[in-house]
Every structure is written in structure tokens, then in C-alpha cells.
Design a protein around this motif. Sequence first.
Motif, PDB file in Angstrom:
ATOM      1  N   THR A 185       0.825  -1.213   0.000  1.00 16.65           N
ATOM      2  CA  THR A 185       0.000   0.000   0.000  1.00 16.65           C
ATOM      3  C   THR A 185       0.858   1.260   0.000  1.00 16.65           C
ATOM      4  O   THR A 185       0.593   2.213  -0.741  1.00 16.65           O
ATOM      5  CB  THR A 185      -0.932  -0.005   1.225  1.00 16.65           C
ATOM      6  N   ALA A 186       1.887   1.289   0.851  1.00 14.08           N
ATOM      7  CA  ALA A 186       2.767   2.462   0.930  1.00 14.08           C
ATOM      8  C   ALA A 186       3.461   2.713  -0.404  1.00 14.08           C
ATOM      9  O   ALA A 186       3.533   3.854  -0.892  1.00 14.08           O
ATOM     10  CB  ALA A 186       3.802   2.255   2.032  1.00 14.08           C
ATOM     11  N   THR A 187       3.965   1.653  -1.004  1.00  9.02           N
ATOM     12  CA  THR A 187       4.714   1.798  -2.253  1.00  9.02           C
ATOM     13  C   THR A 187       3.796   2.165  -3.409  1.00  9.02           C
ATOM     14  O   THR A 187       4.147   3.006  -4.255  1.00  9.02           O
ATOM     15  CB  THR A 187       5.476   0.505  -2.558  1.00  9.02           C
ATOM     16  N   GLU A 188       2.621   1.551  -3.465  1.00  9.01           N
ATOM     17  CA  GLU A 188       1.669   1.881  -4.529  1.00  9.01           C
ATOM     18  C   GLU A 188       1.245   3.340  -4.458  1.00  9.01           C
ATOM     19  O   GLU A 188       1.029   3.988  -5.487  1.00  9.01           O
ATOM     20  CB  GLU A 188       0.454   0.960  -4.455  1.00  9.01           C
ATOM     21  N   HIS A 189       1.112   3.865  -3.267  1.00  7.50           N
ATOM     22  CA  HIS A 189       0.761   5.282  -3.115  1.00  7.50           C
ATOM     23  C   HIS A 189       1.823   6.168  -3.766  1.00  7.50           C
ATOM     24  O   HIS A 189       1.495   7.117  -4.506  1.00  7.50           O
ATOM     25  CB  HIS A 189       0.628   5.615  -1.632  1.00  7.50           C
ATOM     26  N   LEU A 190       3.087   5.864  -3.524  1.00  4.87           N
ATOM     27  CA  LEU A 190       4.173   6.654  -4.103  1.00  4.87           C
ATOM     28  C   LEU A 190       4.246   6.464  -5.618  1.00  4.87           C
ATOM     29  O   LEU A 190       4.523   7.408  -6.369  1.00  4.87           O
ATOM     30  CB  LEU A 190       5.498   6.269  -3.446  1.00  4.87           C
ATOM     31  N   LEU A 191       3.979   5.244  -6.082  1.00  2.81           N
ATOM     32  CA  LEU A 191       3.970   4.989  -7.522  1.00  2.81           C
ATOM     33  C   LEU A 191       2.857   5.777  -8.216  1.00  2.81           C
ATOM     34  O   LEU A 191       3.065   6.339  -9.303  1.00  2.81           O
ATOM     35  CB  LEU A 191       3.797   3.492  -7.784  1.00  2.81           C
ATOM     36  N   ARG A 192       1.693   5.847  -7.578  1.00  2.00           N
ATOM     37  CA  ARG A 192       0.576   6.591  -8.178  1.00  2.00           C
ATOM     38  C   ARG A 192       0.903   8.081  -8.306  1.00  2.00           C
ATOM     39  O   ARG A 192       0.409   8.760  -9.212  1.00  2.00           O
ATOM     40  CB  ARG A 192      -0.699   6.407  -7.346  1.00  2.00           C
ATOM     41  N   LEU A 193       1.708   8.586  -7.405  1.00  3.14           N
ATOM     42  CA  LEU A 193       2.109   9.994  -7.475  1.00  3.14           C
ATOM     43  C   LEU A 193       3.138  10.246  -8.574  1.00  3.14           C
ATOM     44  O   LEU A 193       3.438  11.402  -8.890  1.00  3.14           O
ATOM     45  CB  LEU A 193       2.682  10.439  -6.128  1.00  3.14           C
ATOM     46  N   GLY A 194       3.678   9.165  -9.137  1.00  5.90           N
ATOM     47  CA  GLY A 194       4.647   9.305 -10.208  1.00  5.90           C
ATOM     48  C   GLY A 194       6.081   8.993  -9.837  1.00  5.90           C
ATOM     49  O   GLY A 194       6.985   9.113 -10.666  1.00  5.90           O
ATOM     50  N   HIS A 195       6.323   8.578  -8.622  1.00  5.67           N
ATOM     51  CA  HIS A 195       7.684   8.233  -8.203  1.00  5.67           C
ATOM     52  C   HIS A 195       8.088   6.864  -8.748  1.00  5.67           C
ATOM     53  O   HIS A 195       7.289   5.926  -8.758  1.00  5.67           O
ATOM     54  CB  HIS A 195       7.779   8.208  -6.678  1.00  5.67           C
ATOM     55  N   GLU A 196       9.327   6.758  -9.188  1.00  8.09           N
ATOM     56  CA  GLU A 196       9.908   5.472  -9.562  1.00  8.09           C
ATOM     57  C   GLU A 196      11.178   5.196  -8.771  1.00  8.09           C
ATOM     58  O   GLU A 196      11.538   4.044  -8.550  1.00  8.09           O
ATOM     59  CB  GLU A 196      10.203   5.429 -11.064  1.00  8.09           C
ATOM     60  N   ARG A 197      11.855   6.253  -8.354  1.00  7.31           N
ATOM     61  CA  ARG A 197      13.062   6.101  -7.532  1.00  7.31           C
ATOM     62  C   ARG A 197      12.636   6.114  -6.061  1.00  7.31           C
ATOM     63  O   ARG A 197      12.710   7.119  -5.364  1.00  7.31           O
ATOM     64  CB  ARG A 197      14.062   7.210  -7.848  1.00  7.31           C
ATOM     65  N   ILE A 198      12.154   4.949  -5.625  1.00  5.41           N
ATOM     66  CA  ILE A 198      11.589   4.812  -4.279  1.00  5.41           C
ATOM     67  C   ILE A 198      12.519   3.943  -3.438  1.00  5.41           C
ATOM     68  O   ILE A 198      12.803   2.791  -3.786  1.00  5.41           O
ATOM     69  CB  ILE A 198      10.183   4.180  -4.322  1.00  5.41           C
ATOM     70  N   ALA A 199      12.988   4.479  -2.346  1.00  2.00           N
ATOM     71  CA  ALA A 199      13.849   3.736  -1.422  1.00  2.00           C
ATOM     72  C   ALA A 199      13.020   3.218  -0.252  1.00  2.00           C
ATOM     73  O   ALA A 199      11.879   3.635  -0.038  1.00  2.00           O
ATOM     74  CB  ALA A 199      14.980   4.628  -0.917  1.00  2.00           C
ATOM     75  N   VAL A 200      13.620   2.315   0.522  1.00  2.00           N
ATOM     76  CA  VAL A 200      12.976   1.828   1.746  1.00  2.00           C
ATOM     77  C   VAL A 200      14.015   1.803   2.857  1.00  2.00           C
ATOM     78  O   VAL A 200      15.145   1.348   2.672  1.00  2.00           O
ATOM     79  CB  VAL A 200      12.347   0.423   1.547  1.00  2.00           C
ATOM     80  N   VAL A 201      13.638   2.358   4.004  1.00  2.00           N
ATOM     81  CA  VAL A 201      14.444   2.247   5.223  1.00  2.00           C
ATOM     82  C   VAL A 201      13.735   1.237   6.109  1.00  2.00           C
ATOM     83  O   VAL A 201      12.672   1.518   6.674  1.00  2.00           O
ATOM     84  CB  VAL A 201      14.599   3.607   5.937  1.00  2.00           C
ATOM     85  N   ALA A 202      14.298   0.041   6.176  1.00  2.00           N
ATOM     86  CA  ALA A 202      13.634  -1.085   6.832  1.00  2.00           C
ATOM     87  C   ALA A 202      14.104  -1.240   8.273  1.00  2.00           C
ATOM     88  O   ALA A 202      15.022  -0.549   8.735  1.00  2.00           O
ATOM     89  CB  ALA A 202      13.908  -2.369   6.047  1.00  2.00           C
ATOM     90  N   GLY A 203      13.476  -2.167   8.977  1.00  2.00           N
ATOM     91  CA  GLY A 203      13.842  -2.450  10.362  1.00  2.00           C
ATOM     92  C   GLY A 203      14.963  -3.471  10.421  1.00  2.00           C
ATOM     93  O   GLY A 203      15.938  -3.398   9.678  1.00  2.00           O
ATOM     94  N   GLN A 204      14.807  -4.457  11.293  1.00  2.00           N
ATOM     95  CA  GLN A 204      15.829  -5.486  11.455  1.00  2.00           C
ATOM     96  C   GLN A 204      15.679  -6.534  10.356  1.00  2.00           C
ATOM     97  O   GLN A 204      14.572  -6.933  10.011  1.00  2.00           O
ATOM     98  CB  GLN A 204      15.707  -6.130  12.830  1.00  2.00           C
ATOM     99  N   ARG A 205      16.801  -7.000   9.838  1.00  2.00           N
ATOM    100  CA  ARG A 205      16.775  -7.945   8.726  1.00  2.00           C
ATOM    101  C   ARG A 205      16.003  -9.220   9.058  1.00  2.00           C
ATOM    102  O   ARG A 205      15.333  -9.780   8.197  1.00  2.00           O
ATOM    103  CB  ARG A 205      18.205  -8.317   8.321  1.00  2.00           C
ATOM    104  N   ARG A 206      16.118  -9.696  10.288  1.00  2.00           N
ATOM    105  CA  ARG A 206      15.553 -11.008  10.625  1.00  2.00           C
ATOM    106  C   ARG A 206      14.178 -10.935  11.275  1.00  2.00           C
ATOM    107  O   ARG A 206      13.605 -11.969  11.600  1.00  2.00           O
ATOM    108  CB  ARG A 206      16.522 -11.757  11.547  1.00  2.00           C
ATOM    109  N   ARG A 207      13.669  -9.742  11.458  1.00  2.00           N
ATOM    110  CA  ARG A 207      12.335  -9.659  12.049  1.00  2.00           C
ATOM    111  C   ARG A 207      11.274  -9.921  10.991  1.00  2.00           C
ATOM    112  O   ARG A 207      11.323  -9.370   9.889  1.00  2.00           O
ATOM    113  CB  ARG A 207      12.123  -8.287  12.687  1.00  2.00           C
ATOM    114  N   PRO A 208      10.286 -10.765  11.292  1.00  2.00           N
ATOM    115  CA  PRO A 208       9.278 -11.106  10.283  1.00  2.00           C
ATOM    116  C   PRO A 208       8.451  -9.914   9.822  1.00  2.00           C
ATOM    117  O   PRO A 208       8.099  -9.822   8.651  1.00  2.00           O
ATOM    118  CB  PRO A 208       8.406 -12.162  10.975  1.00  2.00           C
ATOM    119  N   ASP A 209       8.145  -8.965  10.735  1.00  2.00           N
ATOM    120  CA  ASP A 209       7.340  -7.818  10.319  1.00  2.00           C
ATOM    121  C   ASP A 209       8.115  -6.934   9.352  1.00  2.00           C
ATOM    122  O   ASP A 209       7.594  -6.480   8.326  1.00  2.00           O
ATOM    123  CB  ASP A 209       6.864  -7.017  11.535  1.00  2.00           C
TER     124      ASP A 209
END
Length: 354
Positions: A185-209
Motif C-alpha cells: 500500500t505504501a509503495t503503490e501510493h508513491l507509484l501513483r504519485l509518479g515516483h519510480e526512484r523509491i527507497a525503503v528504510v527497513a527495520g531489522q533484517r531477521r524480524r518477520p514484520d
Amino acid sequence: MARTARASTSAGPTLAVVAREAGVSVPTASKVVNGREDVAPETRRRVAEALDRLGYVRRPRFDTSKAPRMVDLVVDSLESSGSGAVLHGVEEAAYDAGLEVVVSAAPNRSRPAGPREVLRPERGWLERLVVRGSSGVLFNLAEPTAAQYAWLEQHRIPFVLIDPAVEPPPGVVSVGAANWQGGVTATEHLLRLGHERIAVVAGQRRRPDSGARVAGYRSALTSAGVRHRPEYVRHAGFDRAESRRRMRELLDLPVPPTAVFVCSDAMALGVYEVLAERGVAVPDDMSVVGFDDLPEARWVTPALTTVRQPLSEMAATALRLLLRMMDGHHPESTRTELSTRLVERASTAPPRSV
């Protein structure tokens, strides 16, 4: 002689009989019964097998006929607004059910959790659980040790995990959010606005969430036919200071992103700080989407667009599941997921090039 003595008593085997059967001292057998962790695994196994084999039943130290039913809630912190939302959900559901709630926090709260750290309930907590007479336990992010899991199972005390930080053992009941769909949902929102260079700042690598949110981000990019850039994926361990470092790295790339999906609102605050430090305007120069919808998301300027994780509803659902388990009913599914939704505010806009 020992087996004759056991057969002649209507009160069941004593702890001394259990200790003799397991080949240990009475104090050691007592430690296992009371959930102490300073017992070797092999010794714990022998005592547990003897308890089951002899039908030993731990006597309560309180009069259950005179006390209201009580549950324990163990949280990772009593300071975060996320924990406040969990407490609110548990409190309301417990009030409706006529339950009392005892709240405690995992230790080591003087510092934030490291990227690979799992917060555990403190030693001695199980003994206090027995003294209080709690009928069940809710864990929010604080994860029991293997010995604590075994003790709870052995003593038939039901428990439910809320938003577990690690993958629960098989058969353990948990309640969480639809993290993968939230990432989509978060990424689709940015795509709809016209963004293609979308980064992600994630949490811990091994956490399931965290993993599910990043997987949703990648899935949305793939579905839109947008190239996935590995350098746009940064892990900050759900730590605000670390999110600042990761955002600086993204801004220093030869081709920096025009938008960033940050996998927690707390980390998004760190991202905001770096953008202000670099003179990057939100949302004119950089769109930002968070995850959680904590009160801070409304307080910052500009107000943060974020994915709402229904923490209070998750906590209330977990309490209701626990109540059914306390009444002898086990859920058909061990995993319950509540839906997430996007809350649009002022931190996102089309990229300047559009």
C-alpha cells in the motif's frame, strides 16, 4: 518403597519424590517447577519428564475462589507511544471481560534494542506470575526464552504474542498486522504519485514484520514494472539514530531517491531530521511514508503520511483470544492478522520532474 509411598498418598507425589525420581536435589527440582532459568537443559528435561510421569501438580499459593481472574502483559517498553496503544487495547478488552491486568516491561530499558537483540522477560518473572495467580500472559515484542515457553506449557498457562519480534515457535498463538499488504500500500501510493526512484528504510533484517514490509515494497515495484534498485534498500534496525545514518547514505548515492518508505514512524522522524539538515524539503524534494500511525505522525511538520497498524485492536484481539484459551478453547489458526490502511497526510507529493 518410594513407589509404595506415592501410591498411599491422596495428595499426589511430593517434590522430594519428584527430585528422587529425576536424580536431582529438591532445590533443583523446585527451580524447575518455579520457572528458574539457572538449571542445565538436560537437568530441566529430566525433572520435567519426572513431573509429567508422576502427575505432579503445583499447588497454588493463593485462593483462586476469592480473587478475580488476572492476566500478565509483558511489553518491550513502557515509554513508547506504541506500547501506550497496546496498553489501551488490553485495558478496554480486559475491563469488558472483568479481568485484572498486571503490566511489566522487559529489562535493559536504559538503551535501545540493537539490530539483532531480542528483549526477554527478566529472570524471576515466572515465580511472581505464580504468586500473583495469573491465568494467562500476553507478550508484546518481548519474547520468552525457550525455558520460559516450556514452563508456561508445562504449567498449562496460556499465552499469546502481540506483534512478535521473531518468528514464534510452532503452535504458539500470535496476533499481528498485515505487514506485507502495508508495504504494498505504501509503495503503490508513491507509484501513483509518479515516483519510480523509491527507497525503503527497513527495520531489522531477521524480524518477520520488517521482512514482510520490504517484501510488499518489492512486490509493488515489480507489479508496476519499476526496476528494483538494491542500493535503495537500507536496514536501520527500527532505531531512530540508525535511520539518520541510512538516510544520509541514500542522499549521497549518485542517483538518490525521490521518495522513501520508512518502515516505522519512529525511524521516519530520524529521516525528517536528516532531510532538514540537508535542506531537502518534504514533500517538494522528497516524499516520505511511514508505518504505524503513532501520535507523532500527526505532530510532525509536515504531518506524516503513514500506514496505520491497528495496535490497540491487535492487543484487544489478543486478549480475547487469550480469554478463550483460558476457558479451554484453542484457536483454529495460530496466526491472526489485522488489516492495515494508508493514512494520507502532507508528506507526499508528485516528484518535481512530473
